[in-house]
Design a protein around this motif. Structure first.
Motif, PDB file in Angstrom:
ATOM      1  N   LYS A   1       0.865  -1.177   0.000  1.00  3.91           N
ATOM      2  CA  LYS A   1       0.000   0.000   0.000  1.00  3.91           C
ATOM      3  C   LYS A   1       0.898   1.221   0.000  1.00  3.91           C
ATOM      4  CE  LYS A   1      -1.997  -1.375   3.805  1.00  3.91           C
ATOM      5  NZ  LYS A   1      -2.917  -1.419   4.939  1.00  3.91           N
ATOM      6  N   PRO A   2       0.327   2.418  -0.210  1.00  5.12           N
ATOM      7  CA  PRO A   2       1.178   3.604  -0.173  1.00  5.12           C
ATOM      8  C   PRO A   2       1.950   3.686   1.145  1.00  5.12           C
ATOM      9  CG  PRO A   2      -0.989   4.161  -1.032  1.00  5.12           C
ATOM     10  CD  PRO A   2      -1.063   2.734  -0.538  1.00  5.12           C
ATOM     11  N   ASN A   3       3.245   3.844   1.050  1.00  2.23           N
ATOM     12  CA  ASN A   3       4.159   4.021   2.184  1.00  2.23           C
ATOM     13  C   ASN A   3       4.389   2.773   3.030  1.00  2.23           C
ATOM     14  OD1 ASN A   3       4.637   6.785   1.582  1.00  2.23           O
ATOM     15  ND2 ASN A   3       2.657   7.268   2.492  1.00  2.23           N
ATOM     16  N   ALA A   4       3.938   1.598   2.589  1.00  4.99           N
ATOM     17  CA  ALA A   4       4.191   0.369   3.350  1.00  4.99           C
ATOM     18  C   ALA A   4       4.081  -0.854   2.456  1.00  4.99           C
ATOM     19  CB  ALA A   4       3.213   0.243   4.513  1.00  4.99           C
ATOM     20  N   CYS A   5       4.963  -1.812   2.692  1.00  2.00           N
ATOM     21  CA  CYS A   5       4.868  -3.115   2.041  1.00  2.00           C
ATOM     22  C   CYS A   5       5.472  -4.154   2.982  1.00  2.00           C
ATOM     23  CB  CYS A   5       5.541  -3.147   0.678  1.00  2.00           C
ATOM     24  SG  CYS A   5       7.309  -2.918   0.734  1.00  2.00           S
ATOM     25  N   SER A   6       5.035  -5.406   2.802  1.00  4.46           N
ATOM     26  CA  SER A   6       5.489  -6.460   3.700  1.00  4.46           C
ATOM     27  C   SER A   6       5.689  -7.754   2.921  1.00  4.46           C
ATOM     28  CB  SER A   6       4.460  -6.671   4.812  1.00  4.46           C
ATOM     29  OG  SER A   6       4.918  -7.618   5.753  1.00  4.46           O
ATOM     30  N   PHE A   7       6.714  -8.505   3.298  1.00  2.81           N
ATOM     31  CA  PHE A   7       7.055  -9.773   2.682  1.00  2.81           C
ATOM     32  C   PHE A   7       7.149 -10.838   3.768  1.00  2.81           C
ATOM     33  CE2 PHE A   7       8.974  -6.211   0.561  1.00  2.81           C
ATOM     34  CZ  PHE A   7       8.591  -6.391  -0.757  1.00  2.81           C
ATOM     35  N   GLY A   8       6.904 -12.086   3.397  1.00  2.20           N
ATOM     36  CA  GLY A   8       6.945 -13.148   4.384  1.00  2.20           C
ATOM     37  C   GLY A   8       7.941 -14.242   4.043  1.00  2.20           C
ATOM     38  N   ILE A   9       8.452 -14.900   5.088  1.00  3.35           N
ATOM     39  CA  ILE A   9       9.326 -16.059   4.926  1.00  3.35           C
ATOM     40  C   ILE A   9       9.018 -17.075   6.023  1.00  3.35           C
ATOM     41  CG2 ILE A   9      11.249 -14.780   3.872  1.00  3.35           C
ATOM     42  CD1 ILE A   9      12.698 -14.998   6.594  1.00  3.35           C
ATOM     43  N   ILE A  10       9.336 -18.320   5.736  1.00  2.00           N
ATOM     44  CA  ILE A  10       9.347 -19.382   6.741  1.00  2.00           C
ATOM     45  C   ILE A  10      10.771 -19.916   6.757  1.00  2.00           C
ATOM     46  CG2 ILE A  10       8.521 -21.681   7.373  1.00  2.00           C
ATOM     47  CD1 ILE A  10       5.903 -21.023   5.960  1.00  2.00           C
ATOM     48  N   GLN A  11      11.324 -20.082   7.980  1.00  2.00           N
ATOM     49  CA  GLN A  11      12.719 -20.514   8.089  1.00  2.00           C
ATOM     50  C   GLN A  11      12.911 -21.410   9.301  1.00  2.00           C
ATOM     51  OE1 GLN A  11      15.545 -17.298   8.183  1.00  2.00           O
ATOM     52  NE2 GLN A  11      17.140 -18.639   7.425  1.00  2.00           N
ATOM     53  N   GLN A  12      13.656 -22.480   9.104  1.00  2.00           N
ATOM     54  CA  GLN A  12      14.031 -23.388  10.190  1.00  2.00           C
ATOM     55  C   GLN A  12      15.239 -22.808  10.908  1.00  2.00           C
ATOM     56  OE1 GLN A  12      12.246 -26.278  10.540  1.00  2.00           O
ATOM     57  NE2 GLN A  12      13.315 -26.903  12.374  1.00  2.00           N
ATOM     58  N   ILE A  13      15.183 -22.734  12.232  1.00  2.00           N
ATOM     59  CA  ILE A  13      16.281 -22.211  13.036  1.00  2.00           C
ATOM     60  C   ILE A  13      16.695 -23.285  14.033  1.00  2.00           C
ATOM     61  CG2 ILE A  13      16.993 -20.407  14.646  1.00  2.00           C
ATOM     62  CD1 ILE A  13      14.805 -18.643  13.362  1.00  2.00           C
ATOM     63  N   SER A  14      17.987 -23.589  14.078  1.00  2.00           N
ATOM     64  CA  SER A  14      18.509 -24.606  14.989  1.00  2.00           C
ATOM     65  C   SER A  14      19.537 -23.979  15.911  1.00  2.00           C
ATOM     66  CB  SER A  14      19.170 -25.744  14.213  1.00  2.00           C
ATOM     67  OG  SER A  14      18.263 -26.315  13.299  1.00  2.00           O
ATOM     68  N   ALA A  15      19.444 -24.324  17.206  1.00  2.00           N
ATOM     69  CA  ALA A  15      20.405 -23.819  18.183  1.00  2.00           C
ATOM     70  C   ALA A  15      20.452 -24.764  19.374  1.00  2.00           C
ATOM     71  CB  ALA A  15      20.024 -22.428  18.652  1.00  2.00           C
ATOM     72  N   SER A  16      21.645 -25.034  19.860  1.00  2.00           N
ATOM     73  CA  SER A  16      21.852 -25.856  21.063  1.00  2.00           C
ATOM     74  C   SER A  16      21.087 -27.172  21.030  1.00  2.00           C
ATOM     75  CB  SER A  16      21.464 -25.053  22.312  1.00  2.00           C
ATOM     76  OG  SER A  16      22.218 -23.882  22.401  1.00  2.00           O
ATOM     77  N   GLY A  17      21.112 -27.833  19.906  1.00  2.00           N
ATOM     78  CA  GLY A  17      20.468 -29.132  19.784  1.00  2.00           C
ATOM     79  C   GLY A  17      18.974 -29.090  19.541  1.00  2.00           C
ATOM     80  N   GLY A  18      18.344 -27.916  19.612  1.00  2.00           N
ATOM     81  CA  GLY A  18      16.914 -27.781  19.356  1.00  2.00           C
ATOM     82  C   GLY A  18      16.669 -27.123  18.015  1.00  2.00           C
ATOM     83  N   SER A  19      15.455 -27.268  17.528  1.00  2.00           N
ATOM     84  CA  SER A  19      15.115 -26.715  16.230  1.00  2.00           C
ATOM     85  C   SER A  19      13.673 -26.212  16.260  1.00  2.00           C
ATOM     86  CB  SER A  19      15.287 -27.790  15.163  1.00  2.00           C
ATOM     87  OG  SER A  19      14.908 -27.316  13.917  1.00  2.00           O
ATOM     88  N   VAL A  20      13.432 -25.090  15.595  1.00  2.00           N
ATOM     89  CA  VAL A  20      12.085 -24.536  15.518  1.00  2.00           C
ATOM     90  C   VAL A  20      11.896 -23.900  14.140  1.00  2.00           C
ATOM     91  CG1 VAL A  20      12.719 -22.301  16.515  1.00  2.00           C
ATOM     92  CG2 VAL A  20      10.372 -23.110  16.713  1.00  2.00           C
ATOM     93  N   LYS A  21      10.703 -24.025  13.615  1.00  2.00           N
ATOM     94  CA  LYS A  21      10.372 -23.403  12.338  1.00  2.00           C
ATOM     95  C   LYS A  21       9.630 -22.105  12.645  1.00  2.00           C
ATOM     96  CE  LYS A  21       9.382 -25.956   8.790  1.00  2.00           C
ATOM     97  NZ  LYS A  21       8.704 -26.816   7.800  1.00  2.00           N
ATOM     98  N   MET A  22      10.111 -20.995  12.056  1.00  2.00           N
ATOM     99  CA  MET A  22       9.544 -19.680  12.312  1.00  2.00           C
ATOM    100  C   MET A  22       8.963 -19.096  11.027  1.00  2.00           C
ATOM    101  SD  MET A  22      10.278 -19.181  15.539  1.00  2.00           S
ATOM    102  CE  MET A  22      10.041 -17.445  15.818  1.00  2.00           C
ATOM    103  N   VAL A  23       7.909 -18.310  11.199  1.00 10.42           N
ATOM    104  CA  VAL A  23       7.372 -17.516  10.100  1.00 10.42           C
ATOM    105  C   VAL A  23       7.628 -16.060  10.461  1.00 10.42           C
ATOM    106  CG1 VAL A  23       5.028 -17.498  11.082  1.00 10.42           C
ATOM    107  CG2 VAL A  23       5.342 -17.007   8.659  1.00 10.42           C
ATOM    108  N   ALA A  24       8.006 -15.269   9.467  1.00  2.27           N
ATOM    109  CA  ALA A  24       8.346 -13.872   9.724  1.00  2.27           C
ATOM    110  C   ALA A  24       7.741 -12.972   8.662  1.00  2.27           C
ATOM    111  CB  ALA A  24       9.858 -13.681   9.739  1.00  2.27           C
ATOM    112  N   ALA A  25       7.388 -11.765   9.097  1.00  6.12           N
ATOM    113  CA  ALA A  25       6.986 -10.699   8.183  1.00  6.12           C
ATOM    114  C   ALA A  25       8.032  -9.604   8.287  1.00  6.12           C
ATOM    115  CB  ALA A  25       5.616 -10.148   8.551  1.00  6.12           C
ATOM    116  N   ILE A  26       8.523  -9.168   7.150  1.00  7.86           N
ATOM    117  CA  ILE A  26       9.453  -8.055   7.086  1.00  7.86           C
ATOM    118  C   ILE A  26       8.688  -6.907   6.444  1.00  7.86           C
ATOM    119  CG2 ILE A  26      11.613  -7.170   6.147  1.00  7.86           C
ATOM    120  CD1 ILE A  26      11.092 -10.884   6.396  1.00  7.86           C
ATOM    121  N   THR A  27       8.437  -5.867   7.221  1.00  5.94           N
ATOM    122  CA  THR A  27       7.624  -4.745   6.752  1.00  5.94           C
ATOM    123  C   THR A  27       8.502  -3.513   6.613  1.00  5.94           C
ATOM    124  OG1 THR A  27       5.723  -5.675   7.928  1.00  5.94           O
ATOM    125  CG2 THR A  27       5.556  -3.367   7.235  1.00  5.94           C
TER     126      THR A  27
END
Length: 87
Positions: free
Chosen positions: A18-44
């Motif tokens: 829209k005027p003066n704003a836009c947003s994109f999305g991603i899904i990404q697997q993140i692993s740390a210290s033996g654990g793993s989680v799938k995250m969804v993110a919006a970059i606006t």
């Protein structure tokens, strides 16, 4: 020592534009210290008073509802930020 691994992101495309704003999305697997989680993110990206403002919103990915929540909430945040910074 904890190591953080970011797997290859899955691009979700444009959430909104829209005027003066836009947003994109991603899904990404993140692993740390033996654990793993799938995250969804919006970059606006917002244009406020001739400056670019970046807003990031993350949530744990569970299902399609997670993506819809991030999409809807990022647009609500963008609308609120733009309204609060009107000239």
């Amino acid at each position: 020592d904890a190591t953080l691994t970011l797997e290859k992101p899955v691009q979700l495309g444009v959430f909104f534009s829209k005027p003066n704003a836009c947003s994109f999305g991603i899904i990404q697997q993140i692993s740390a210290s033996g654990g793993s989680v799938k995250m969804v993110a919006a970059i606006t990206i917002l244009r406020i008073q001739n400056r670019l403002i970046y807003a990031y919103l993350y949530s744990t990915f569970k299902d399609e509802d997670s993506v819809q929540w991030v999409r809807k909430t990022s647009e609500q945040w963008a609308d609120a930020i733009l309204k609060a910074n009107q000239q």
